[in-house]
Design an enzyme around this catalytic site. Structure first.
Site, PDB file in Angstrom:
ATOM      1  N   LYS A 188       0.878  -1.190   0.000  1.00 49.68           N
ATOM      2  CA  LYS A 188       0.000   0.000   0.000  1.00 49.68           C
ATOM      3  C   LYS A 188       0.907   1.230   0.000  1.00 49.68           C
ATOM      4  O   LYS A 188       1.463   1.592   1.036  1.00 49.68           O
ATOM      5  CB  LYS A 188      -0.884  -0.063   1.252  1.00 49.68           C
ATOM      6  CG  LYS A 188      -1.353   1.253   1.810  1.00 49.68           C
ATOM      7  CD  LYS A 188      -2.420   1.901   0.955  1.00 49.68           C
ATOM      8  CE  LYS A 188      -2.786   3.259   1.543  1.00 49.68           C
ATOM      9  NZ  LYS A 188      -1.867   4.337   1.088  1.00 49.68           N
ATOM     10  N   GLU A 264       8.217   1.263  11.908  1.00 41.07           N
ATOM     11  CA  GLU A 264       9.341   2.218  11.816  1.00 41.07           C
ATOM     12  C   GLU A 264       8.684   3.584  11.822  1.00 41.07           C
ATOM     13  O   GLU A 264       8.056   3.972  10.838  1.00 41.07           O
ATOM     14  CB  GLU A 264      10.118   2.036  10.506  1.00 41.07           C
ATOM     15  CG  GLU A 264      10.588   0.634  10.210  1.00 41.07           C
ATOM     16  CD  GLU A 264      11.771   0.228  11.059  1.00 41.07           C
ATOM     17  OE1 GLU A 264      12.451   1.106  11.610  1.00 41.07           O
ATOM     18  OE2 GLU A 264      11.985  -0.992  11.190  1.00 41.07           O
ATOM     19  N   CYS A 299      13.120  10.620   8.176  1.00 38.26           N
ATOM     20  CA  CYS A 299      12.777  10.177   9.541  1.00 38.26           C
ATOM     21  C   CYS A 299      13.950  10.365  10.495  1.00 38.26           C
ATOM     22  O   CYS A 299      13.754  10.685  11.659  1.00 38.26           O
ATOM     23  CB  CYS A 299      12.301   8.734   9.526  1.00 38.26           C
ATOM     24  SG  CYS A 299      13.476   7.618   8.799  1.00 38.26           S
ATOM     25  N   GLU A 398       7.665  15.803  16.362  1.00 41.90           N
ATOM     26  CA  GLU A 398       8.301  15.747  15.046  1.00 41.90           C
ATOM     27  C   GLU A 398       7.575  16.680  14.070  1.00 41.90           C
ATOM     28  O   GLU A 398       6.361  16.626  13.951  1.00 41.90           O
ATOM     29  CB  GLU A 398       8.222  14.319  14.521  1.00 41.90           C
ATOM     30  CG  GLU A 398       8.883  14.168  13.182  1.00 41.90           C
ATOM     31  CD  GLU A 398       8.798  12.751  12.654  1.00 41.90           C
ATOM     32  OE1 GLU A 398       7.696  12.201  12.614  1.00 41.90           O
ATOM     33  OE2 GLU A 398       9.844  12.206  12.287  1.00 41.90           O
TER      34      GLU A 398
END
Ligand code: NAD
Length: 494
Positions: A188, A264, A299, A398
């Site tokens: 996906k 993750e 990331c 973040e």
């Protein structure tokens, strides 16, 4: 690299993207599509199929059938290796086309996209192709009238959910080891970065991957991602993306078949600069690149800069100087150092963080604004905020944008305490000439990856994964294979 080739590819029309199920391109069950807006100019680039639950179920059924009849896992390892190596070759020979298509979809600067996307993806697929016939079972040291065998089996159907920042690189981190171990996969891609990944899936079929072994469904995470998460027929979910979605995937697993879930997630990674760093100019250059490349949509970005107080002002000035020299603009120009923000939603979010940071007492040293509005694209200045206290929103959350939070510290203990003061634990760095201090900081900062006197470097031989709310699994290296294997014991009476 040749700018004229990039410009020729930029002008190519992009066909509407369908799902890839059972080796065929298929539209959505109800015919619905979604517009793909290019972050370069805000214009419609093409459409993707807006998948339904029924589409996802059909892709999973295809993957299940392919796994159950062993059309892939049952092939000799040498045959599977050959297909994967051919796939890596095809990714490499189509690298520029894949990179440009990806940039038009997600906005990464082309220089970085070529290296980090097809270049890295081909290397990853090749690495796992080479590894697949070096994974042995074991014989246990049992009593002598018994043979205890430990088989390593594929798990079955793997569901892989991919984010938009590096679709090919991160896609390959999941697909390489999953396919190498003989699993079937349903993929996906992210809504705002499906196109290059779907093309990479097509290339797998051109390389000879049997139909049904790798299916891909585009559309909304909340619809097709949820259907994958809740499926009773997906055995493992592997995911890179935000913590909020990660949490949902764990819930889906608990509510369905308790499938394994490997996450993750994001980070708020500390880049710690001591006054005794071997080269402050180099440290400043790497710090700026470590947060601003790909507009901060990385990331492991070094989004918190912790600077020893005695060099704070001098070091901030150096980082700002480097950032000023990083050209923001057309992601398809080889001169560009910082490309576009992926979506207008992400851009608004970034700007909101800057507003909050100033309201909480931070000072903007540079940037803070949307720029190049006339292009229609989503561009933001590299932004540096100083005086960010460890409990401020900008130090805790973040951003996933080109925004650097700067905090001064006095002592090593202070630096470690501040570094460990978020819920995350993905990456970090320490810059020092003191070997003992370097080892102490590497040991005491709670992350999955630490750098010493550098930032962001790594290759496929080392694992990447976080601790805390940065995740619970590892991509890359031979350790990643463990996610895609079941151990089975055979206890044989002799
Ligand atoms: P996101 O969580 O919104 O989306 C990631 C993927 O999840 C997309 O494919 C999306 O369609 C899907 N999704 C969304 N809602 C879903 C749901 N309810 N059920 C199932 N799937 C769903 O994240 P994003 O905005 O695409 O990516 C940015 C985030 O990813 C950042 O937080 C970043 O730090 C993180 N990230 C982490 C790593 C890493 O290696 N740890 C790498 C890249 C990005």
């Amino acid at each position: 690299m040749d700018q004229s080739k990039i410009d020729a590819l930029r002008a190519r029309p992009v066909s509407p993207q369908l799902h890839l199920i059972d080796g065929k391109q298929v539209p959505t069950s109800d015919g619905a599509t979604m517009d793909v807006l290019s972050p370069l100019d805000g214009q419609v680039l093409t459409t993707i199929a807006k998948g339904t639950t029924a589409d996802m179920e059909s892709a999973i059924a295809s993957a299940r059938a392919a796994f159950d009849d062993r059309r892939w896992a049952g092939q000799p390892p040498a045959a599977r290796k050959k297909v994967l190596l051919k796939w890596a070759d095809l990714i490499e020979s189509n690298a520029l086309e894949l990179a440009v298509l990806g940039v038009r979809d997600n906005g990464t600067e082309i220089g970085m996209a070529i290296k980090a996307e097809p270049g890295s993806a081909a290397g990853t697929i090749r690495y796992y192709a080479e590894a697949l016939d070096k994974v042995y079972g074991e014989i246990a040291p049992t009593q002598s009238d018994v043979l205890g065998l430990i088989h390593k089996e594929p798990v079955g159907v793997v569901g892989a959910i991919i984010p938009w920042n590096f679709p090919l690189m991160i896609g390959a981190w999941k697909l390489g080891p999953a396919l190498a171990m003989g699993n079937s996969v349903v993929l996906k891609p992210a809504e705002t970065a499906s196109l290059s990944l779907m093309r990479m899936v097509e290339l797998a079929h051109e390389a000879g991957l049997p139909s049904g072994v790798l299916n891909a469904v585009t559309g909304e995470g909340a619809v097709v991602g949820e259907a994958m998460g809740l499926s009773m027929d997906v055995d493992v979910l592997v995911f890179t993306g935000s913590g909020g979605t990660g949490r949902r995937l764990m819930e889906y697993s608990a509510r369905s078949n308790m499938k394994r879930v490997y996450l993750e997630l994001g980070g708020k990674s500390p880049n710690i600069i001591f006054a005794d760093a071997p080269d402050l100019d180099e440290a400043a250059k790497v710090a700026a690149h470590g947060i601003f490349r790909n507009a901060g949509q990385v990331c492991v970005a070094g989004s918190r800069l912790l600077i020893e107080a005695s060099i704070h002002d001098e070091f901030v000035a150096k980082v700002a100087e480097v950032a000023k020299g990083m050209q923001v603009g057309d992601p398809l120009s080889l001169k560009t150092a910082i490309g576009a923000v992926n979506s207008d939603r992400q851009l608004d979010q970034n700007l909101g963080f800057v507003k909050t940071a100033t309201a909480e007492g931070g000072q903007i040293i540079m940037g803070g604004n949307r720029i190049l509005r006339e292009t229609g694209g989503y561009f933001m200045e590299p932004t540096i905020v100083t005086g960010v206290t460890p409990d401020a929103t900008l130090a805790q959350k973040e951003v996933f944008g080109p925004v650097l939070a700067v905090t001064a510290f006095e002592t090593e203990e202070d630096a470690i305490r501040i570094a460990n003061s978020t819920v995350y634990g993905l990456a970090g760095a320490v810059w020092t000439s003191n070997l003992s201090r370097a080892h102490r900081v590497v040991r005491d900062v709670r992350t999955g990856v630490m750098h010493v006197n550098t930032y962001g470097g790594a290759d496929g031989t080392v694992p990447l994964g976080g601790v805390g709310q940065s995740g619970n699994g590892h991509d890359k290296s031979l350790h990643a294979l463990e996610k895609y294997i079941n151990l089975k014991t055979a206890w044989i009476k002799l």
